[in-house]
Design a protein around this motif. Structure first.
Motif, short mmCIF file in Angstrom:
data_model
loop_
_atom_site.label_atom_id
_atom_site.label_comp_id
_atom_site.label_asym_id
_atom_site.label_seq_id
_atom_site.Cartn_x
_atom_site.Cartn_y
_atom_site.Cartn_z
N ALA A 22 0.84 -1.21 0.00
CA ALA A 22 0.00 0.00 0.00
C ALA A 22 0.87 1.25 0.00
O ALA A 22 0.58 2.22 -0.72
N ILE A 26 0.72 4.08 -2.90
CA ILE A 26 0.40 5.47 -2.58
C ILE A 26 1.49 6.39 -3.11
O ILE A 26 1.20 7.50 -3.59
N LEU A 34 -5.56 4.91 -4.49
CA LEU A 34 -5.27 3.60 -3.91
C LEU A 34 -6.46 2.67 -4.06
O LEU A 34 -7.57 2.99 -3.65
N LYS A 57 -10.24 0.47 3.41
CA LYS A 57 -9.17 1.35 2.94
C LYS A 57 -8.67 2.29 4.03
O LYS A 57 -7.46 2.50 4.17
#
Length: 199
Positions: A22, A26, A34, A57
């Motif tokens: 992640a 990003i 994302l 998220k």
């Protein structure tokens, strides 16, 4: 918010892999871009695994904030307790921007730019991360003061904040302008301010 107490070593490794994926995404797409499906594919986990550790998220973004805050302002460099160490820290930050051609990766500053307005919980976590970084910088400056490398009248809180603001603000401008010039100028000015308190 999902927490993960008592994870096995394998569980910690899986969760860390998800957060790292992640973070990398990003850095390229920003928070708004994302996608949990992309995170799942990048981390090579199933949807059930991803949702086992994060209920959505927002929980994953919080984990990214925590990861970046915990890394500190200088993950590859030791204590920032000398003019030489501060210069090496600044040079490393500039080199990082140059290597990524001004994109600059996923930093607390870039996260703050996207999340500080409209998400009070994220803003508070980002603020806490920045305060932690300021504390690390202040500890180094305090060691310099104790050794006599800085005068007693140096305001260590102000100097640490100036260094932090130079890093965060310089990174944002460098990412926007696709040049390291703003980051270099900001860090040089902050380091000159610290040096001005040399005895």
């Amino acid at each position: 918010m999902t927490t993960a107490p008592r994870l096995t070593a394998k569980g910690r490794a899986t969760r860390d892999r998800i957060v790292a994926a992640a973070t990398d995404l990003i850095a390229v797409r920003g928070v708004a871009g994302l996608s949990l499906d992309e995170v799942r594919r990048a981390a090579e986990v199933s949807g059930s695994q991803l949702y086992h550790y994060f209920d959505g998220k927002q929980a994953l973004i919080r984990a990214v904030i925590t990861r970046q805050a915990t890394a500190g302002p200088s993950p590859e460099i030791g204590a920032l307790d000398s003019q030489e160490a501060l210069r090496a820290w600044a040079d490393a930050a500039i080199e990082y921007q140059e290597r990524d051609r001004g994109v600059g990766g996923c930093t607390l500053g870039s996260l703050a730019g996207e999340l500080a307005v409209g998400d009070d919980e994220a803003r508070a976590e980002l603020s806490s991360g920045f305060l932690s970084w300021q504390g690390i910088l202040r500890e180094g400056l305090a060691a310099m003061c104790d050794r006599g490398d800085l005068r007693a009248d140096a305001d260590l809180d102000e100097l640490a904040l100036a260094l932090l603001a130079a890093l965060a603000g310089g990174n944002v401008l460098s990412r926007t302008m696709r040049t390291t010039d703003p980051l270099r100028a900001a860090l040089d000015a902050a380091l000159a301010r610290v040096a001005s308190f040399a005895p």
